[in-house]
Motif scaffolding. Structure first.
Motif, PDB file in Angstrom:
ATOM      1  N   GLN B  18      -3.031   6.590  -8.649  1.00  0.00           N
ATOM      2  CA  GLN B  18      -2.476   6.352  -7.336  1.00  0.00           C
ATOM      3  C   GLN B  18      -3.601   5.863  -6.412  1.00  0.00           C
ATOM      4  O   GLN B  18      -4.781   6.042  -6.701  1.00  0.00           O
ATOM      5  CB  GLN B  18      -1.812   7.612  -6.775  1.00  0.00           C
ATOM      6  N   VAL B  19      -3.189   5.215  -5.317  1.00  0.00           N
ATOM      7  CA  VAL B  19      -4.187   4.655  -4.403  1.00  0.00           C
ATOM      8  C   VAL B  19      -3.727   4.845  -2.967  1.00  0.00           C
ATOM      9  O   VAL B  19      -2.526   4.838  -2.677  1.00  0.00           O
ATOM     10  CB  VAL B  19      -4.407   3.152  -4.706  1.00  0.00           C
ATOM     11  N   THR B  20      -4.681   5.046  -2.093  1.00  0.00           N
ATOM     12  CA  THR B  20      -4.406   5.158  -0.663  1.00  0.00           C
ATOM     13  C   THR B  20      -5.241   4.123   0.074  1.00  0.00           C
ATOM     14  O   THR B  20      -6.452   4.033  -0.125  1.00  0.00           O
ATOM     15  CB  THR B  20      -4.747   6.560  -0.127  1.00  0.00           C
ATOM     16  N   LEU B  21      -4.573   3.335   0.898  1.00  0.00           N
ATOM     17  CA  LEU B  21      -5.231   2.301   1.697  1.00  0.00           C
ATOM     18  C   LEU B  21      -5.121   2.682   3.164  1.00  0.00           C
ATOM     19  O   LEU B  21      -4.110   3.238   3.596  1.00  0.00           O
ATOM     20  CB  LEU B  21      -4.573   0.942   1.456  1.00  0.00           C
ATOM     21  N   SER B  22      -6.143   2.342   3.921  1.00  0.00           N
ATOM     22  CA  SER B  22      -6.184   2.739   5.314  1.00  0.00           C
ATOM     23  C   SER B  22      -6.231   1.532   6.241  1.00  0.00           C
ATOM     24  O   SER B  22      -6.775   0.483   5.898  1.00  0.00           O
ATOM     25  CB  SER B  22      -7.429   3.608   5.555  1.00  0.00           C
ATOM     26  N   GLY B  62      10.190   3.437  -4.366  1.00  0.00           N
ATOM     27  CA  GLY B  62       9.718   4.616  -3.671  1.00  0.00           C
ATOM     28  C   GLY B  62       8.271   4.985  -3.967  1.00  0.00           C
ATOM     29  O   GLY B  62       7.696   5.830  -3.278  1.00  0.00           O
ATOM     30  N   ARG B  63       7.685   4.318  -4.975  1.00  0.00           N
ATOM     31  CA  ARG B  63       6.261   4.573  -5.264  1.00  0.00           C
ATOM     32  C   ARG B  63       5.375   4.119  -4.094  1.00  0.00           C
ATOM     33  O   ARG B  63       4.235   4.546  -3.967  1.00  0.00           O
ATOM     34  CB  ARG B  63       5.832   3.807  -6.517  1.00  0.00           C
ATOM     35  N   PHE B  64       5.929   3.255  -3.281  1.00  0.00           N
ATOM     36  CA  PHE B  64       5.191   2.754  -2.116  1.00  0.00           C
ATOM     37  C   PHE B  64       5.604   3.589  -0.895  1.00  0.00           C
ATOM     38  O   PHE B  64       6.790   3.677  -0.567  1.00  0.00           O
ATOM     39  CB  PHE B  64       5.514   1.288  -1.857  1.00  0.00           C
ATOM     40  N   GLU B  75      -1.831   4.721   6.952  1.00  0.00           N
ATOM     41  CA  GLU B  75      -2.204   4.703   5.536  1.00  0.00           C
ATOM     42  C   GLU B  75      -0.978   4.308   4.727  1.00  0.00           C
ATOM     43  O   GLU B  75       0.154   4.604   5.110  1.00  0.00           O
ATOM     44  CB  GLU B  75      -2.668   6.084   5.067  1.00  0.00           C
ATOM     45  N   MET B  76      -1.237   3.625   3.617  1.00  0.00           N
ATOM     46  CA  MET B  76      -0.163   3.414   2.652  1.00  0.00           C
ATOM     47  C   MET B  76      -0.634   3.930   1.306  1.00  0.00           C
ATOM     48  O   MET B  76      -1.814   3.884   0.976  1.00  0.00           O
ATOM     49  CB  MET B  76       0.292   1.966   2.577  1.00  0.00           C
ATOM     50  N   TYR B  89      -3.184  -6.337  -0.064  1.00  0.00           N
ATOM     51  CA  TYR B  89      -2.346  -5.568   0.854  1.00  0.00           C
ATOM     52  C   TYR B  89      -2.874  -5.772   2.271  1.00  0.00           C
ATOM     53  O   TYR B  89      -4.016  -5.437   2.578  1.00  0.00           O
ATOM     54  CB  TYR B  89      -2.328  -4.095   0.453  1.00  0.00           C
ATOM     55  N   LEU B  90      -2.018  -6.315   3.099  1.00  0.00           N
ATOM     56  CA  LEU B  90      -2.391  -6.673   4.461  1.00  0.00           C
ATOM     57  C   LEU B  90      -1.722  -5.752   5.464  1.00  0.00           C
ATOM     58  O   LEU B  90      -0.534  -5.453   5.362  1.00  0.00           O
ATOM     59  CB  LEU B  90      -1.983  -8.116   4.757  1.00  0.00           C
ATOM     60  N   CYS B  91      -2.502  -5.337   6.422  1.00  0.00           N
ATOM     61  CA  CYS B  91      -2.000  -4.533   7.525  1.00  0.00           C
ATOM     62  C   CYS B  91      -2.016  -5.403   8.780  1.00  0.00           C
ATOM     63  O   CYS B  91      -2.910  -6.240   8.964  1.00  0.00           O
ATOM     64  CB  CYS B  91      -2.900  -3.311   7.704  1.00  0.00           C
ATOM     65  N   ALA B  92      -1.018  -5.240   9.610  1.00  0.00           N
ATOM     66  CA  ALA B  92      -0.956  -5.998  10.858  1.00  0.00           C
ATOM     67  C   ALA B  92      -0.587  -5.057  11.997  1.00  0.00           C
ATOM     68  O   ALA B  92       0.180  -4.113  11.810  1.00  0.00           O
ATOM     69  CB  ALA B  92       0.073  -7.118  10.759  1.00  0.00           C
ATOM     70  N   SER B  93      -1.127  -5.325  13.158  1.00  0.00           N
ATOM     71  CA  SER B  93      -0.783  -4.490  14.306  1.00  0.00           C
ATOM     72  C   SER B  93      -0.253  -5.339  15.448  1.00  0.00           C
ATOM     73  O   SER B  93      -0.506  -6.542  15.529  1.00  0.00           O
ATOM     74  CB  SER B  93      -1.997  -3.665  14.762  1.00  0.00           C
ATOM     75  N   SER B  94       0.502  -4.693  16.301  1.00  0.00           N
ATOM     76  CA  SER B  94       0.998  -5.341  17.512  1.00  0.00           C
ATOM     77  C   SER B  94       1.154  -4.265  18.572  1.00  0.00           C
ATOM     78  O   SER B  94       1.106  -3.077  18.278  1.00  0.00           O
ATOM     79  CB  SER B  94       2.318  -6.069  17.260  1.00  0.00           C
TER      80      SER B  94
END
Lengths: 113, 114
Positions: B18-22, B62-64, B75-76, B89-94
């Protein structure tokens, strides 16, 4: 089901000429459209957007045209510069209470010096 | 003003792990969304968070999963990794959940599953 389609995977143009990048969509609920540019090893950056109440939006060398009846939009870059070489993504969404964008697969633009 | 920061930038995992991205959004931005980019599928929406609540979810198994903290950092997590999860895996903010302009993307976390 690809709701946003960028059918041409790549485009090559001469510096100084016009680049025209096309995008088609199928979901008639989309009413806000955006273009993003992506360089390798970087995240996408916003380029220009257009609301469905308009048919044209211009920002410097970049112009986006929207044809709602054809469900088609295009990005024009005039004049094209080598620094414009990147992957261009078309995106669409329903304006409202979410930031979910539906992206096309992207077009790789190469501008030859 | 600092941009969207994603960590780690690169990671290699094996199937089943498993992996966790921040993701740390731009200061003041309260909405965070995640996208998966693969060569064949382009950018695909994973989920969106605002004020620690998931507001929207894409068509992923659901694994995501993901979460957002009170400071808007997100975190994902992907469990039971499969080869096909290899992607950027890209994160975006607004500023908020209502899209009135552009999303600001981070540089991404490149995951390789062996």
């Amino acid at each position: 089901d690809q709701q946003v389609k960028q059918n041409s995977p790549s485009l090559s143009v001469q510096e100084g000429r016009i680049s025209i990048l096309n995008c088609d969509y199928t979901n008639s609920m989309f009413d806000y459209f955006l273009w993003y540019k992506k360089y390798p090893a970087e995240g996408p950056t916003f380029l220009i957007s257009i609301s469905s109440i308009k048919d044209k939006n211009e920002d410097g060398r970049f112009t986006v045209f929207l044809n709602k009846s054809a469900k088609h939009l295009s990005l024009h870059i005039v004049p094209s510069q080598p620094g414009d070489s990147a992957v261009y993504f078309c995106a669409a969404t329903q304006s409202g209470a979410n930031s979910k964008l539906t992206f096309g697969k992207g077009i790789t633009l190469s501008v030859r010096p | 003003k600092a941009g969207v920061t994603q960590t780690p930038r690169y990671l290699i995992k094996t199937r089943g792990q498993q992996v966790t991205l921040s993701c740390s959004p731009i200061s003041g931005h309260r909405s965070v969304s995640w996208y998966q980019q693969t060569p064949g599928q382009g950018l695909q929406f994973l989920f969106e968070y605002f004020s620690e609540t998931q507001r929207n979810k894409g068509n992923f198994p659901g694994r995501f999963s993901g979460r957002q903290f009170s400071n808007s950092r997100s975190e994902m997590n992907v469990s039971t990794l499969e080869l096909g999860d290899s992607a950027l895996y890209l994160c975006a903010s607004s500023l908020g959940p209502r899209l009135i302009g552009e999303l600001f993307f981070g540089e991404g976390s490149r995951l390789t599953v062996l």
